[in-house]
Design a protein around this motif. Sequence first.
Motif, mmCIF file in Angstrom:
data_model
loop_
_atom_site.group_PDB
_atom_site.id
_atom_site.type_symbol
_atom_site.label_atom_id
_atom_site.label_comp_id
_atom_site.label_asym_id
_atom_site.label_seq_id
_atom_site.Cartn_x
_atom_site.Cartn_y
_atom_site.Cartn_z
ATOM 1 N N LEU A 44 -34.955 74.145 -42.781
ATOM 2 C CA LEU A 44 -34.147 75.364 -42.666
ATOM 3 C C LEU A 44 -34.951 76.518 -42.094
ATOM 4 O O LEU A 44 -34.408 77.378 -41.395
ATOM 5 C CB LEU A 44 -33.597 75.744 -44.040
ATOM 6 C CG LEU A 44 -32.528 74.808 -44.613
ATOM 7 C CD1 LEU A 44 -32.235 75.156 -46.064
ATOM 8 C CD2 LEU A 44 -31.246 74.882 -43.775
ATOM 9 N N ASP A 45 -36.250 76.545 -42.365
ATOM 10 C CA ASP A 45 -37.111 77.620 -41.845
ATOM 11 C C ASP A 45 -37.455 77.422 -40.376
ATOM 12 O O ASP A 45 -38.109 78.280 -39.775
ATOM 13 C CB ASP A 45 -38.405 77.695 -42.665
ATOM 14 C CG ASP A 45 -38.162 78.228 -44.066
ATOM 15 O OD1 ASP A 45 -37.110 78.859 -44.288
ATOM 16 O OD2 ASP A 45 -39.022 78.009 -44.942
ATOM 17 N N GLY A 46 -37.048 76.277 -39.814
ATOM 18 C CA GLY A 46 -37.361 76.005 -38.417
ATOM 19 C C GLY A 46 -38.774 75.518 -38.196
ATOM 20 O O GLY A 46 -39.259 75.490 -37.054
ATOM 21 N N ALA A 47 -39.451 75.118 -39.282
ATOM 22 C CA ALA A 47 -40.840 74.675 -39.174
ATOM 23 C C ALA A 47 -40.944 73.195 -38.862
ATOM 24 O O ALA A 47 -42.040 72.676 -38.644
ATOM 25 C CB ALA A 47 -41.585 74.991 -40.462
ATOM 26 N N GLY A 48 -39.804 72.503 -38.875
ATOM 27 C CA GLY A 48 -39.818 71.070 -38.646
ATOM 28 C C GLY A 48 -39.988 70.306 -39.941
ATOM 29 O O GLY A 48 -39.938 70.876 -41.039
ATOM 30 N N TYR A 49 -40.206 69.030 -39.816
ATOM 31 C CA TYR A 49 -40.315 68.167 -40.996
ATOM 32 C C TYR A 49 -41.769 68.145 -41.447
ATOM 33 O O TYR A 49 -42.535 67.220 -41.148
ATOM 34 C CB TYR A 49 -39.821 66.773 -40.646
ATOM 35 C CG TYR A 49 -39.394 65.956 -41.849
ATOM 36 C CD1 TYR A 49 -38.347 66.386 -42.652
ATOM 37 C CD2 TYR A 49 -40.021 64.759 -42.168
ATOM 38 C CE1 TYR A 49 -37.935 65.650 -43.753
ATOM 39 C CE2 TYR A 49 -39.620 64.004 -43.258
ATOM 40 C CZ TYR A 49 -38.579 64.465 -44.043
ATOM 41 O OH TYR A 49 -38.175 63.729 -45.139
ATOM 42 N N ARG A 50 -42.158 69.200 -42.191
ATOM 43 C CA ARG A 50 -43.554 69.386 -42.556
ATOM 44 C C ARG A 50 -43.733 69.613 -44.049
ATOM 45 O O ARG A 50 -42.808 70.052 -44.739
ATOM 46 C CB ARG A 50 -44.137 70.581 -41.786
ATOM 47 C CG ARG A 50 -44.198 70.353 -40.275
ATOM 48 C CD ARG A 50 -44.747 71.557 -39.531
ATOM 49 N NE ARG A 50 -44.888 71.281 -38.105
ATOM 50 C CZ ARG A 50 -45.957 70.716 -37.554
ATOM 51 N NH1 ARG A 50 -46.996 70.388 -38.317
ATOM 52 N NH2 ARG A 50 -46.003 70.484 -36.266
ATOM 53 N N ASP A 51 -44.955 69.315 -44.525
ATOM 54 C CA ASP A 51 -45.290 69.506 -45.930
ATOM 55 C C ASP A 51 -45.621 70.973 -46.179
ATOM 56 O O ASP A 51 -46.729 71.434 -45.872
ATOM 57 C CB ASP A 51 -46.481 68.625 -46.325
ATOM 58 C CG ASP A 51 -46.056 67.211 -46.660
ATOM 59 O OD1 ASP A 51 -45.089 67.058 -47.430
ATOM 60 O OD2 ASP A 51 -46.681 66.263 -46.151
ATOM 61 N N ALA A 52 -44.661 71.704 -46.742
ATOM 62 C CA ALA A 52 -44.864 73.127 -46.990
ATOM 63 C C ALA A 52 -45.840 73.379 -48.132
ATOM 64 O O ALA A 52 -46.309 74.508 -48.311
ATOM 65 C CB ALA A 52 -43.528 73.790 -47.300
ATOM 66 N N SER A 53 -46.144 72.354 -48.917
ATOM 67 C CA SER A 53 -47.055 72.532 -50.049
ATOM 68 C C SER A 53 -48.518 72.562 -49.612
ATOM 69 O O SER A 53 -49.401 72.862 -50.416
ATOM 70 C CB SER A 53 -46.847 71.412 -51.069
ATOM 71 O OG SER A 53 -46.988 70.143 -50.453
ATOM 72 N N TYR A 54 -48.791 72.283 -48.348
ATOM 73 C CA TYR A 54 -50.150 72.355 -47.810
ATOM 74 C C TYR A 54 -50.265 73.555 -46.882
ATOM 75 O O TYR A 54 -49.331 73.889 -46.148
ATOM 76 C CB TYR A 54 -50.496 71.089 -47.037
ATOM 77 C CG TYR A 54 -50.592 69.840 -47.892
ATOM 78 C CD1 TYR A 54 -51.789 69.488 -48.508
ATOM 79 C CD2 TYR A 54 -49.474 69.027 -48.084
ATOM 80 C CE1 TYR A 54 -51.882 68.342 -49.298
ATOM 81 C CE2 TYR A 54 -49.552 67.884 -48.878
ATOM 82 C CZ TYR A 54 -50.755 67.552 -49.473
ATOM 83 O OH TYR A 54 -50.831 66.429 -50.260
ATOM 84 N N ALA A 55 -51.427 74.196 -46.899
ATOM 85 C CA ALA A 55 -51.628 75.401 -46.087
ATOM 86 C C ALA A 55 -51.461 75.107 -44.603
ATOM 87 O O ALA A 55 -50.885 75.910 -43.853
ATOM 88 C CB ALA A 55 -53.021 75.986 -46.357
ATOM 89 N N ALA A 56 -51.931 73.947 -44.162
ATOM 90 C CA ALA A 56 -51.829 73.599 -42.743
ATOM 91 C C ALA A 56 -50.446 73.098 -42.359
ATOM 92 O O ALA A 56 -50.157 72.926 -41.177
ATOM 93 C CB ALA A 56 -52.881 72.540 -42.400
ATOM 94 N N ARG A 57 -49.588 72.834 -43.358
ATOM 95 C CA ARG A 57 -48.229 72.326 -43.140
ATOM 96 C C ARG A 57 -48.219 71.147 -42.160
ATOM 97 O O ARG A 57 -47.593 71.196 -41.099
ATOM 98 C CB ARG A 57 -47.315 73.443 -42.623
ATOM 99 C CG ARG A 57 -47.140 74.575 -43.610
ATOM 100 C CD ARG A 57 -46.216 75.648 -43.067
ATOM 101 N NE ARG A 57 -44.846 75.170 -43.067
ATOM 102 C CZ ARG A 57 -43.859 75.759 -43.726
ATOM 103 N NH1 ARG A 57 -44.093 76.828 -44.444
ATOM 104 N NH2 ARG A 57 -42.639 75.276 -43.666
ATOM 105 N N PRO A 58 -48.890 70.043 -42.507
ATOM 106 C CA PRO A 58 -48.919 68.873 -41.608
ATOM 107 C C PRO A 58 -47.547 68.199 -41.558
ATOM 108 O O PRO A 58 -46.741 68.346 -42.486
ATOM 109 C CB PRO A 58 -49.947 67.962 -42.266
ATOM 110 C CG PRO A 58 -49.868 68.310 -43.719
ATOM 111 C CD PRO A 58 -49.616 69.791 -43.769
ATOM 112 N N PRO A 59 -47.262 67.455 -40.497
ATOM 113 C CA PRO A 59 -45.994 66.707 -40.433
ATOM 114 C C PRO A 59 -45.902 65.729 -41.594
ATOM 115 O O PRO A 59 -46.890 65.073 -41.948
ATOM 116 C CB PRO A 59 -46.090 65.977 -39.086
ATOM 117 C CG PRO A 59 -47.045 66.797 -38.275
ATOM 118 C CD PRO A 59 -48.049 67.334 -39.261
ATOM 119 N N HIS A 60 -44.720 65.629 -42.172
ATOM 120 C CA HIS A 60 -44.528 64.716 -43.295
ATOM 121 C C HIS A 60 -44.143 63.335 -42.766
ATOM 122 O O HIS A 60 -43.239 63.211 -41.936
ATOM 123 C CB HIS A 60 -43.426 65.235 -44.219
ATOM 124 C CG HIS A 60 -43.259 64.419 -45.455
ATOM 125 N ND1 HIS A 60 -44.067 64.565 -46.575
ATOM 126 C CD2 HIS A 60 -42.395 63.410 -45.755
ATOM 127 C CE1 HIS A 60 -43.696 63.706 -47.501
ATOM 128 N NE2 HIS A 60 -42.696 62.986 -47.035
#
Length: 220
Positions: A44-60
């Motif tokens: 929803l934030d437009g960040a893609g399918y990423r792990d928001a719980s990590y600072a680098a937000r890597p792809p999940h």
Amino acid sequence: MHDMRKLLLIFIVFISIVHLFTLNNEPPLEEDTPVYILLARSLLDGAGYRDASYAARPPHTVYPFVFPLLLAPVVFFSGYNFLLMRFIGSIFAILSVIMTFLLIRNRSDDLKALLTAVLTGISVKLLLFSHLIVSEIPYLFFSLSALFWVGKYKSQSGAVNGAGIVSALLLVISYFTRGIGITLTAGCIAYLFFEKSGGKSVMKKILFIAAVFSLPAVVW
């Protein structure tokens, strides 16, 4: 036949009431649930399918994306509303009971289909998992639907038709709901092969299912 459908409708109303009265807004305790919710938030934030719980937000790359997509409308309109998230599970649980009836009726009679649907609907596990905000119950519905349509696909002529397209799409959706869906696809292909009655058209159906499933699966 009509009596069985009326009984099924009465039972669906009954279990719907049970599900509604057992819903709650308590924070979930399952370790998978926060991951699904945060993935929905990331989409929803437009960040893609990423792990928001990590600072680098890597792809999940662990959990497939169908369940987070199902949660996304709730997160968008109502924030972290756990009651509405559980309501999604209840909807899929009830739809699974209906699909169980349709699937068994295709292979047997209305009475056995109704009894199987009732036993499914009163299962404590079905009620429990539908309130856990996890992907098992949506997967149950999509996999039952895939089995139903593959059965129809088998009896139709030609490799590319409506039932074949729906079957392939449901197998893809099942896989992207839970990774175990790959075994469902393998099982459906084996079913088409061992139950074959159409000669070369059966192999074409198998190739069609395999091709439609493989393209997105390989990309993922």
